[in-house]
Structures are given as structure tokens and as C-alpha cells.
Design an enzyme around this catalytic site. Structure first.
Site, PDB file in Angstrom:
ATOM      1  N   TYR A  86       0.836  -1.204   0.000  1.00 30.54           N
ATOM      2  CA  TYR A  86       0.000   0.000   0.000  1.00 30.54           C
ATOM      3  C   TYR A  86       0.870   1.253   0.000  1.00 30.54           C
ATOM      4  CZ  TYR A  86      -3.573   3.411   1.032  1.00 30.54           C
ATOM      5  OH  TYR A  86      -4.407   4.488   0.936  1.00 30.54           O
ATOM      6  N   PHE A 138      -7.590  21.981 -24.087  1.00 33.30           N
ATOM      7  CA  PHE A 138      -7.901  20.562 -24.179  1.00 33.30           C
ATOM      8  C   PHE A 138      -9.104  20.310 -23.276  1.00 33.30           C
ATOM      9  CE2 PHE A 138      -7.891  16.091 -23.186  1.00 33.30           C
ATOM     10  CZ  PHE A 138      -8.056  15.610 -24.475  1.00 33.30           C
ATOM     11  N   THR A 139      -9.978  19.391 -23.678  1.00 33.58           N
ATOM     12  CA  THR A 139     -11.279  19.197 -23.020  1.00 33.58           C
ATOM     13  C   THR A 139     -11.174  19.035 -21.500  1.00 33.58           C
ATOM     14  OG1 THR A 139     -11.085  16.864 -23.609  1.00 33.58           O
ATOM     15  CG2 THR A 139     -12.386  18.247 -25.081  1.00 33.58           C
ATOM     16  N   ASP A 229       1.615  20.835 -20.184  1.00 29.12           N
ATOM     17  CA  ASP A 229       0.948  19.549 -20.322  1.00 29.12           C
ATOM     18  C   ASP A 229       1.922  18.715 -21.144  1.00 29.12           C
ATOM     19  OD1 ASP A 229      -0.411  17.312 -21.133  1.00 29.12           O
ATOM     20  OD2 ASP A 229      -2.332  18.335 -21.357  1.00 29.12           O
ATOM     21  N   LYS A 272      -0.315   8.108 -22.894  1.00 29.60           N
ATOM     22  CA  LYS A 272       0.087   8.425 -24.281  1.00 29.60           C
ATOM     23  C   LYS A 272       1.585   8.126 -24.447  1.00 29.60           C
ATOM     24  CE  LYS A 272      -3.912  10.863 -23.806  1.00 29.60           C
ATOM     25  NZ  LYS A 272      -4.721  10.849 -22.585  1.00 29.60           N
ATOM     26  N   ARG A 396     -13.801  15.900 -33.110  1.00 30.11           N
ATOM     27  CA  ARG A 396     -13.101  16.983 -32.415  1.00 30.11           C
ATOM     28  C   ARG A 396     -13.572  18.285 -33.049  1.00 30.11           C
ATOM     29  NH1 ARG A 396     -10.580  15.193 -27.650  1.00 30.11           N
ATOM     30  NH2 ARG A 396     -12.823  15.180 -27.492  1.00 30.11           N
ATOM     31  N   PHE A 462     -19.061  15.262 -25.148  1.00 31.31           N
ATOM     32  CA  PHE A 462     -18.704  14.397 -26.281  1.00 31.31           C
ATOM     33  C   PHE A 462     -18.603  12.925 -25.884  1.00 31.31           C
ATOM     34  CE2 PHE A 462     -14.320  13.764 -24.998  1.00 31.31           C
ATOM     35  CZ  PHE A 462     -14.092  14.872 -24.192  1.00 31.31           C
TER      36      PHE A 462
HETATM   37  N1  PM9 Z   1      -6.565  12.723 -24.090  1.00 32.97           N
HETATM   38  C1  PM9 Z   1      -7.397  11.695 -26.049  1.00 32.97           C
HETATM   39  O1  PM9 Z   1      -8.036  10.815 -26.590  1.00 32.97           O
HETATM   40  C2  PM9 Z   1      -8.246  10.875 -23.830  1.00 32.97           C
HETATM   41  C3  PM9 Z   1      -9.421  11.504 -23.218  1.00 32.97           C
HETATM   42  S1  PM9 Z   1     -10.251  12.792 -24.031  1.00 32.97           S
HETATM   43  C4  PM9 Z   1     -10.938  12.094 -25.368  1.00 32.97           C
HETATM   44  O2  PM9 Z   1      -6.709  12.534 -26.687  1.00 32.97           O
HETATM   45  C5  PM9 Z   1      -4.038  15.932 -23.060  1.00 32.97           C
HETATM   46  C6  PM9 Z   1      -3.256  16.696 -24.049  1.00 32.97           C
HETATM   47  C7  PM9 Z   1      -4.772  14.832 -23.436  1.00 32.97           C
HETATM   48  C8  PM9 Z   1      -5.522  14.109 -22.466  1.00 32.97           C
HETATM   49  C9  PM9 Z   1      -6.333  13.020 -22.817  1.00 32.97           C
HETATM   50  C10 PM9 Z   1      -5.465  14.553 -21.116  1.00 32.97           C
HETATM   51  C11 PM9 Z   1      -6.237  13.855 -20.048  1.00 32.97           C
HETATM   52  C12 PM9 Z   1      -4.716  15.651 -20.814  1.00 32.97           C
HETATM   53  N2  PM9 Z   1      -4.022  16.317 -21.779  1.00 32.97           N
HETATM   54  O3  PM9 Z   1      -7.313  10.938 -20.298  1.00 32.97           O
HETATM   55  O4  PM9 Z   1      -7.210  11.832 -18.027  1.00 32.97           O
HETATM   56  O5  PM9 Z   1      -4.770  14.469 -24.724  1.00 32.97           O
HETATM   57  O6  PM9 Z   1      -5.366  10.432 -18.841  1.00 32.97           O
HETATM   58  O7  PM9 Z   1      -5.624  12.660 -19.731  1.00 32.97           O
HETATM   59  C13 PM9 Z   1      -7.368  11.790 -24.607  1.00 32.97           C
HETATM   60  P1  PM9 Z   1      -6.442  11.392 -19.205  1.00 32.97           P
END
Ligand code: PM9
Length: 470
Positions: A86, A138-139, A229, A272, A396, A462
């Protein structure tokens, strides 16, 4: 008898030099293409939203590159030796060391994925009413900035909003826009500047070191923190090495370190560049900021030595981060994306140029010029690609952009469908099949009608919105 050399079709100086992936395939996962009537049924049941399709109904899945990478044998080995204590897992310390060494920040706080880190950072740094300038939104990042009471302000160069502009660094900040914003509101009203490597919503477009240095100098002068980011920073580093003067001989690792050294901290979705299926982190230099983040992480993510990840996830991520910096890997990754872009352009399909680092984006406004943006052309096009060939992609455009405070839809200049390439997963043949399917859809684009939204969730619509054909 005199031997004649067999003549080649090319002069040797004209012979092409190809790249190849620096890996071979050890295990395969079966995929199948459903018959057309079953696909029709599936997309209707999913409310014409590709996020709502079961993945077993998908043939080639280009929805996202997030958490969809194939891990290496070395990463799977790290999974098997994961320490699931843990507190104080050995994999935490290994990952902490890796992040400190590769990204160069002093403090490392693990989170379950990127938005977990965005949540912590936004809650700590943003006071209600403060502005957060960024190189496009970014969303999830914008959601957390607004959730903390902040207001996002776009300061990216105008070219980023033009899918046909061939500027090599469309992720750059427009320094005049930034200065005007700061001058008109006052530096104390700026929470921090949020800079994304290879800007996702602009088409995966990189920022140059020259531009980031200028932003850093401006921030230092006005005492404004600069947060990165760094989710796709390795891909950004590849573009810098390839096309920014003076960086052609520098290692990817050194470029990543240089980019981070120009910031005060970063949020990362490790799903990623990090080549893992889950994980993320916040990394900062400031001791007080780190203390606040460690206090919050235990409430929202998990103990500060796992932050929502299993020990084995942290072990696999430490290996993935190091693999992501290998030049042969990142070249194959980004150039595979470019291969798809070139195939599509050869068919005359309008795509965002220059090609992005993780995806090719179809320009739905040019493919479906007869559809008003409020009838969701990119959403329709994504659904049509599924109908055509079982290929899953992502809208998008206006759906992703959400609503303004007055309730109206934001109408972004870019109305795109993203064909996102998972890392180390698909072959060139999958991309050939994809490009041919896109071309077939484009050939009958004028027969496609729009959609209307019949269900809209409160946040990040979305993901779960539902549609019906008009
Ligand atoms: N990006 C993508 O598919 C997955 C979720 S939104 C459709 O591109 C950036 C630049 C991203 C991103 C996620 C996140 C969030 C932050 N910054 O999905 O929470 O492209 O791990 O990261 C997606 P998490």
C-alpha cells in the site's frame, strides 16, 4: 564470358530509404469486421456516438491513442515484478527516479491518469475569476480549470485554427495575444500559463523551443508560473529535432529535458507517450506546491506513493518512459502517422496539415460543406466511417467544444474527425484499409445528412451525448 549487372529500376542515388518499427510482434489480438447491417444496428444503439460503441463491435480502433498502446516485453516483465505494498512500493521509487531524471522536476506526485493531475493543479493554483491562458484548450484540462473557478483564454497562433496553414510549429503561443491579455487584466489575475506539447485539439501540432523560451522569459518578467501539459512532449521533441534549426543532432531525451526546464511543473497523462494503459502524474519544482498537491492527492487519488496506480502500473510506466525516448521508436511512431496522412492526401482527402504527432485529422468542414456546424458534421463523419468499414474515430469539433456560459454552442473554427494511431498496435495494412475507407466515404459525402443531439450530459458532453440522424 563477361557478366552484365542486372539493371535496377532506379538509379542507386534515387533508391528510397525506409524506416521500420524497432520491434516485432510476439502476441496478437483477434479483430473482426461485423457485417454492414450489424454495424448499422450498433451505431444506432450507440446514439451515433463512437464513444458508446462496444469495442468488440469495432474492427480498427482509432478512437484514441490514450491507454491503447501495446506494451513491450520489458514492460510486461516489470508488471510481473510489481510491488503491491500500500505504501512505499519499490515501483513508486523507481518511477519517481525516472520522472526526476527524464523530466527534471524536483517533486513527483502520481495520479490515476492525466485529469487527476489536472484536477490537483487547478485546485491549487487557480483562484475563482483568474484567467488561464493556453495554447488552445484541451477538453479535460479546460474542464478542471473552469471547475476550479478559472477562465481559459486561447493565446495560440492564428494559424492553429486554420487546417490548411502549413506553418511548422502551429502549437506556438502568439506572444502579442499573451501580452495583450496580461496587460489588459493585470498579471495578478493570471493563475498560470498552460502550455501543451503537440497541441491535441489543433491537430497534434508542436511548439518550438524558441517560442517556449520566449514565453518563459515573459512569464519570468511578470512572475507568472508556466505549467506544461507534457502528455505528448516526446512527440513534440521529435518534431523539434526534425524541423527546428539547431536541434537536428540533439537526443530526444535532451530536448524533452530542455522543454521541461523552461517550465515550473507539468501534468502528464501517462497513457500516451508513457506507453502504458493507465496512469498519470503531476511534477513540480516548488516545495510548497508539492506539499499542497500531496495533501490533496490522498483525498482524490490515493496515497502519495501510488496516486491511484497499482505498483505494477508504476513499474511498467518507468520502463515505458525510457522506451519512449529511443529515437528509432519515436521516429517510427510519428512517421507512421505521417504515412496515413500522405495516403489520405493522395486520395484527395482534406486533412489538417502539417500532420500531427499522434493522429491525422479529417477536415469535416471541407468534406461536408453542405452541413451546418450545428448539425454536427464531424460527429456524422465519424459515425459514417464506422458504418463504412468498422473503423472507430473521434469527433473533435463543435460537440467537443461544449457550450459557452450563455448556453450557446461554441462554434470552433476546426470541425475535425481524429484518426488516432495507438502506439505499436497497427500495421501499415491497417492504415491502407483505413485510408481507402475514408476515401470511399468522401466520394459519397454529398449524400450524408446531419445529426441532432437528443441527449446531452452536464460535463464533457462528447463522451456520452446521443444523436439521431436528421
Ligand atoms: N486525451 C485523447 O483521446 C483521452 C481523453 S479525451 C478524449 O486525446 C491531453 C493533451 C490529453 C488528455 C487526454 C489529457 C487527459 C490531458 N491532456 O485521459 O485523463 O490528450 O489520462 O488525460 C485523450 P487522461
Amino acid at each position: 564470358m563477361k557478366h552484365q549487372r542486372h539493371p535496377l529500376a532506379y538509379d542507386s542515388s534515387e533508391l528510397p530509404t525506409s524506416w521500420a518499427e524497432p520491434w516485432k510482434i510476439k502476441m496478437v489480438e483477434h479483430i473482426r469486421l461485423l457485417p454492414h447491417d450489424a454495424r448499422q444496428q450498433a451505431i444506432a444503439t450507440a446514439g451515433w456516438n463512437t464513444f458508446l460503441l462496444p469495442s468488440s463491435d469495432v474492427y480498427i480502433d482509432l478512437l484514441t491513442d490514450s491507454g491503447t498502446s501495446a506494451m513491450s516485453d520489458r514492460q510486461w516483465a516489470a508488471l510481473m515484478t510489481g510491488d503491491e505494498a500500500y505504501a512505499g512500493s519499490k515501483d513508486f521509487y523507481e518511477l519517481e527516479r525516472t520522472v526526476q531524471e527524464v523530466y527534471g522536476y524536483k517533486h513527483f506526485i502520481p495520479t490515476h491518469q492525466g485529469r487527476g493531475a489536472e484536477h490537483l493543479l487547478s485546485q491549487i493554483l487557480i483562484k475563482p475569476g483568474q484567467l488561464v491562458p493556453g495554447n488552445m484548450y484541451f477538453t479535460t484540462t479546460k474542464f478542471h480549470q473552469e471547475y476550479a473557478g478559472g477562465v481559459f483564454a486561447d493565446v495560440i497562433v492564428d494559424a492553429a485554427h486554420d487546417p490548411t496553414s502549413t506553418l511548422p510549429f502551429k502549437g506556438n503561443v502568439d506572444l502579442d495575444k499573451l501580452a495583450n491579455l496580461v496587460t489588459s487584466h493585470g498579471a495578478e489575475r493570471i493563475a498560470y500559463i498552460s502550455i501543451e506539447g503537440t497541441v491535441n485539439m489543433a491537430g497534434g501540432q508542436p511548439i518550438s523551443i524558441e517560442n517556449l523560451r520566449a514565453v518563459r522569459a515573459y512569464c519570468t518578467q511578470h512572475r507568472i508560473p508556466l505549467m506544461l501539459d507534457a502528455t505528448r512532449l516526446v512527440e513534440n521533441a521529435y518534431f523539434i529535432r526534425k524541423q527546428e534549426p539547431g536541434w537536428g543532432d540533439t537526443s530526444i531525451a535532451a530536448i524533452v529535458k530542455e522543454l521541461c526546464s523552461l517550465s515550473d511543473g507539468c501534468t502528464v497523462s501517462a497513457k500516451k507517450d508513457g506507453l502504458v494503459n493507465i496512469g498519470g502524474f503531476l511534477a513540480v519544482n516548488d516545495d510548497l506546491l508539492a506539499e499542497k498537491a500531496r495533501a490533496l492527492v490522498v483525498a482524490f487519488e490515493g496515497l502519495h506513493t501510488y496516486g491511484g496506480m497499482a505498483g505494477r502500473d508504476m513499474g511498467a510506466l518507468a520502463v515505458g518512459i525510457r522506451e519512449s525516448l529511443e529515437y528509432d521508436y519515436i521516429r517510427a511512431r510519428v512517421e507512421q502517422v505521417a504515412y496515413l496522412g500522405a495516403r489520405l492526401e493522395r486520395f484527395g482527402v482534406p486533412v489538417v496539415v502539417p500532420y500531427g504527432g499522434h493522429a491525422i485529422y479529417l477536415d469535416a468542414k471541407r468534406i461536408l460543406p453542405h452541413l451546418d456546424q450545428e448539425t454536427f458534421p464531424a460527429q456524422r463523419l465519424a459515425a459514417e466511417l464506422y458504418l463504412e468499414a468498422g473503423i472507430r474515430t473521434m469527433e473533435r469539433g463543435i460537440v467537443s467544444a461544449g457550450r459557452a456560459p450563455d448556453g450557446s454552442n461554441y462554434r470552433p473554427a476546426l470541425e475535425l474527425v481524429r484518426l488516432t494511431i495507438p502506439r505499436r498496435v497497427y500495421t501499415q495494412s491497417h492504415l491502407d484499409v483505413t485510408s481507402e475507407a475514408v476515401a470511399r466515404v468522401c466520394a459519397r459525402a454529398d449524400t450524408l445528412g446531419g445529426l441532432r443531439m437528443v441527449y446531452e450530459p452536464e460535463h464533457l458532453r462528447f463522451f456520452q451525448a446521443r444523436f439521431e440522424p436528421l
